[in-house]
Design a protein around this motif. Structure first.
Motif, short mmCIF file in Angstrom:
data_model
loop_
_atom_site.label_atom_id
_atom_site.label_comp_id
_atom_site.label_asym_id
_atom_site.label_seq_id
_atom_site.Cartn_x
_atom_site.Cartn_y
_atom_site.Cartn_z
N ILE A 165 44.08 -47.60 -89.63
CA ILE A 165 43.19 -46.56 -90.17
C ILE A 165 44.03 -45.75 -91.17
N PRO A 166 43.60 -45.61 -92.41
CA PRO A 166 44.48 -45.05 -93.44
C PRO A 166 44.89 -43.60 -93.18
N ASP A 167 46.14 -43.31 -93.55
CA ASP A 167 46.69 -41.94 -93.56
C ASP A 167 46.75 -41.53 -95.03
N VAL A 168 45.72 -40.82 -95.49
CA VAL A 168 45.52 -40.65 -96.94
C VAL A 168 46.17 -39.37 -97.45
N TYR A 169 46.85 -39.50 -98.58
CA TYR A 169 47.32 -38.34 -99.35
C TYR A 169 47.04 -38.59 -100.83
N CYS A 170 47.09 -37.52 -101.61
CA CYS A 170 46.79 -37.62 -103.04
C CYS A 170 47.98 -37.16 -103.88
N LEU A 171 48.17 -37.81 -105.00
CA LEU A 171 49.13 -37.38 -106.02
C LEU A 171 48.33 -36.93 -107.24
N ILE A 173 43.67 -34.34 -119.36
CA ILE A 173 43.23 -35.30 -118.34
C ILE A 173 43.93 -35.03 -117.01
N LEU A 174 43.13 -34.95 -115.96
CA LEU A 174 43.63 -34.84 -114.60
C LEU A 174 43.63 -36.25 -113.99
N THR A 175 44.79 -36.66 -113.47
CA THR A 175 44.92 -37.97 -112.84
C THR A 175 45.19 -37.78 -111.36
N VAL A 176 44.38 -38.44 -110.53
CA VAL A 176 44.54 -38.34 -109.07
C VAL A 176 44.69 -39.75 -108.51
N ASP A 177 45.82 -40.01 -107.85
CA ASP A 177 46.07 -41.28 -107.17
C ASP A 177 45.97 -41.05 -105.66
N ALA A 178 45.27 -41.92 -104.98
CA ALA A 178 45.17 -41.85 -103.51
C ALA A 178 46.04 -42.95 -102.91
N TRP A 179 46.77 -42.58 -101.85
CA TRP A 179 47.68 -43.51 -101.19
C TRP A 179 47.51 -43.46 -99.67
N ASP A 180 47.83 -44.57 -99.05
CA ASP A 180 47.86 -44.67 -97.58
C ASP A 180 49.32 -44.67 -97.16
N GLU A 181 49.72 -43.60 -96.47
CA GLU A 181 51.13 -43.46 -96.07
C GLU A 181 51.46 -44.42 -94.93
N ASP A 182 52.57 -45.14 -95.12
CA ASP A 182 53.05 -46.06 -94.08
C ASP A 182 54.43 -45.62 -93.61
N LYS A 183 54.69 -45.82 -92.34
CA LYS A 183 55.98 -45.46 -91.77
C LYS A 183 56.92 -46.66 -91.84
N GLY A 184 58.21 -46.34 -91.82
CA GLY A 184 59.20 -47.40 -91.79
C GLY A 184 59.80 -47.67 -93.15
N ALA A 185 61.10 -47.97 -93.17
CA ALA A 185 61.81 -48.18 -94.43
C ALA A 185 61.32 -49.41 -95.17
N LEU A 186 60.80 -50.38 -94.45
CA LEU A 186 60.38 -51.64 -95.08
C LEU A 186 58.91 -51.63 -95.45
N ASN A 187 58.18 -50.58 -95.08
CA ASN A 187 56.75 -50.53 -95.37
C ASN A 187 56.48 -49.54 -96.49
N ASP A 188 56.12 -50.05 -97.66
CA ASP A 188 55.75 -49.18 -98.77
C ASP A 188 54.35 -48.63 -98.54
N ASP A 189 54.10 -47.44 -99.07
CA ASP A 189 52.76 -46.87 -99.00
C ASP A 189 51.79 -47.75 -99.78
N ASP A 190 50.55 -47.82 -99.29
CA ASP A 190 49.54 -48.68 -99.91
C ASP A 190 48.72 -47.88 -100.92
#
Length: 664
Positions: free
Chosen positions: A262-268, A304-321
């Protein structure tokens, strides 16, 4: 570097000033035309004449602009290669440099009302050209750039205005947003790290532009060399308070080996050339709620406002989606009302696809004020909320105590953790190095309560270590000054004797209170809903239709089946970054879309309809067929339908797209 970039960004500024003045005064003196909506032809043709005049002048002067521009590119970009390229390519340099024969095109000119002793106008800069650029580095690496595409919107502010020629003392100019840049490289396929090189070269160019002439940064060209830069420099006047409200439509990522994600969502979030802001992460939620705000400096409602949404992943080998991106202008947000819901788009194999998720965003506008700095008193610390603005302007120095040939002076500005430096002025033809002109402005958003004991420190140096003099301006001095602003030509302190004179200005601005800010947002929203002809955009809309195309060709192939194009159009309207994509018409050299349409708010008849026509491929990137631009007024002038001639790299392709336009 500054001199070269002045040429690139400020070419033909005198002619552009004339264009703005002609359009402004013609519009201002014709109330009958403003009230007569039927007389579209006269309004459109008048505007086109002025713009075509300047475009024609640029076309005639292009051979000279090309030579000067190439010298500037070589001067500015080659030193950046040494700093930013991988070590093996640090000696990358140009062996041939020709920007091509296709001149820059200007259109979509909007001239604003004369206000506060200045005149402002905006215009689109479009450049699609075949070039001859070749580069070389160690180990026999050689590659080139065969075509350049650049699209951007520029803002020009004319101030101060006088009653004596040249009337306009100086012009402050810059790009509203980082311009779109596409470089078509040749010869990179044989280089192992070609993707890194391609990305780095683009980044170098865009970083140069962003740091010097993308809002809130800008450059200045003096029409009157004697004018004082302290009267010219225009810092940001407002704050855009952006709120990430909530999101919806995110989905669970199914897993065959472990627990479903289940995604852990944050925005940039990013506005203009300012740093990115990150929201908090909402854990395990398909409909996250943030209600978190961040203040950004605002210079123009087309930013222009740019908003990127990401799914935070834990662990050094897991990049955020990566979950998707939304782009919109501040104007789009204000026109929508209190909040706006935007779709998140994902780029899949070079193509934008809907992600199925969306974000709700809100925007409030707060103005800076020189009437009160109460917002800087007793505020709670928050790095995300701006409570004031500190502005420092360095105009120049007088009577440096050094030999002319040894002069290499600059000013270092320090305020708490912030540090800036002006450009270095050395002895050269036409430059008085002993009375240097720096013409540099800096602004610092303040997020903490004012400390009266804090000070802005100004140090005049010659070379890295030779201090010629210094002074400081304490904030309690600004609190007592008229409009919280000090402008002086002050003798600097120097060990053993008096130092040279420094011309500078330092000022404080507060932020209007929340009640006034709400009123400001409503007033700005109301003014944006009024077109340049006094039309209420809520009642005035336009429907743009893509009807059909002709003149497309079949690509002959020896060993494979001939390629009949699969055509679709990407449509942009006005200054919005949003793109509308038509369906793809498969295997047709005369595609028909049956009046595929989209509706837009109409602010003025000079708003541009921009087409990028593509040939869809099942594998790899789609092929760019050609592009075209015209104004709403041009289409209406032709009875509501028009064939747009497609061009590629400044050359006609032989293909056309028929479009329609109806005022609703």
């Amino acid at each position: 570097m500054g001199k070269g970039l002045s040429l690139v960004g400020g070419f033909l500024l005198g002619s552009l000033t004339t264009l703005a003045a002609v359009i402004y005064f013609k519009r201002s003196s014709s109330k009958e035309e403003k009230e007569d909506r039927v007389n579209v032809a006269k309004t459109v043709s008048s505007h086109e004449d002025h713009v075509n005049l300047i475009t024609d002048i640029i076309s005639r002067l292009w051979p000279h602009i090309n030579v000067a521009g190439c010298a500037t590119v070589r001067e500015v970009v080659e030193p950046m290669f040494k700093e930013m390229m991988p070590k093996a390519l640090s000696n990358l340099h140009f062996t041939e440099l020709d920007l091509g024969q296709v001149p820059i095109r200007l259109d979509n000119v909007v001239v604003h009302e004369l206000k506060d002793g200045m005149l402002q106008f905006d215009l689109d800069v479009t450049w699609h050209s075949e070039s001859n650029i070749k580069l070389s580095a160690n180990y026999g690496l050689n590659f080139g750039v065969k075509s350049i595409k650049m699209n951007g919107r520029m803002i020009f502010t004319l101030r101060p205005l006088t009653n004596e020629l040249p009337i306009v003392s100086a012009i402050q100019y810059g790009f509203v947003n980082t311009p779109e840049l596409e470089l078509d490289f040749t010869g990179l396929a044989s280089i192992a790290d070609f993707a890194v090189i391609e990305k780095t070269i683009r980044k170098i160019i865009q970083d140069i532009l962003s740091s010097m002439m993308v809002l809130p940064n800008s450059m200045v060209y003096k029409m009157d060399p004697a004018c004082d830069f302290r009267e010219v420099y225009k810092p940001p006047k407002s704050i855009a308070r952006i709120t990430c409200v909530n999101g919806r439509g995110f989905v669970v990522q199914k897993s065959t080996l472990g627990k479903d994600d289940i995604p852990d969502v944050y925005c940039l979030v990013k506005l203009g050339s300012e740093s990115q802001w990150r929201s908090s992460t909402i854990k395990d939620d398909l409909s996250p709620v943030w209600n978190e705000s961040k203040d950004f400096l605002l210079s123009h409602t087309d930013q222009i406002l740019t908003v990127d949404a990401w799914d935070e992943d834990k662990g050094a080998l897991n990049d955020d989606d990566y979950l998707g991106t939304a782009e919109l202008t501040i104007c789009d947000m204000l026109m929508a009302g209190q909040t706006i819901e935007v779709e998140l788009m994902q780029k899949v194999k070079g193509k934008n696809k809907k992600s199925g998720a969306s974000l709700s965003l809100a925007c409030d506008i707060c103005n800076f004020t020189q009437k009160s700095i109460s917002s800087l008193k007793n505020v709670k610390h928050s790095k995300d909320k701006i409570c004031g603005l500190l502005t420092i302007v360095i105009a120049g120095a007088l009577d440096l105590p050094v030999k002319k040939e040894d002069a290499a002076s600059f000013v270092k500005i320090t305020y708490e953790k912030h540090e800036f430096m002006t450009g270095v002025v050395v002895d050269a033809e036409g430059i008085d190095a002993l009375n240097p002109v720096y013409d540099a402005g800096f602004h610092i958003p303040l997020t903490e309560a004012l400390q009266s004991s804090s000070a802005v420190k100004l140090v005049l140096l010659n070379g890295k270590n030779s201090v010629l003099g210094e002074t400081e301006v304490k904030l309690n001095e600004l609190e007592k000054a008229f409009a919280f602003h000090v402008s002086e030509t002050r003798q600097l302190e120097r060990v053993g004797s008096g130092g040279p004179m420094l011309k500078f200005a330092v000022g404080l601005s507060g932020v209007e209170d929340s009640h006034t800010a709400g009123t400001t947002t409503d007033l700005l929203r109301s003014s944006l809903r009024k077109s340049s002809k006094g039309i209420d955009a809520e009642d005035e809309k336009v429907r743009i239709s893509i009807i059909s195309g002709v003149g497309f060709t079949i690509k002959k192939k020896r060993l494979k089946k001939n390629d009949i194009p699969d055509i679709y159009c990407m449509v942009k309207f006005g200054t919005s970054p949003k793109e509308w994509r038509t369906p793809t018409i498969k295997d047709s050299i005369e595609p028909s879309w049956n009046n595929e349409s989209n509706e837009y708010s109409l602010q003025n008849l000079n708003q541009v309809i921009s087409l990028e026509v593509m040939d869809e491929n099942k594998r790899g990137k789609d092929d760019h067929v050609g592009s075209a631009r015209t104004t709403v007024g041009n289409v209406l002038l032709r009875g509501g339908e028009m064939e747009m001639r497609l061009q590629k790299n400044g050359r006609d392709t032989g293909a056309f797209i028929q479009i329609g336009c109806i005022k609703l």
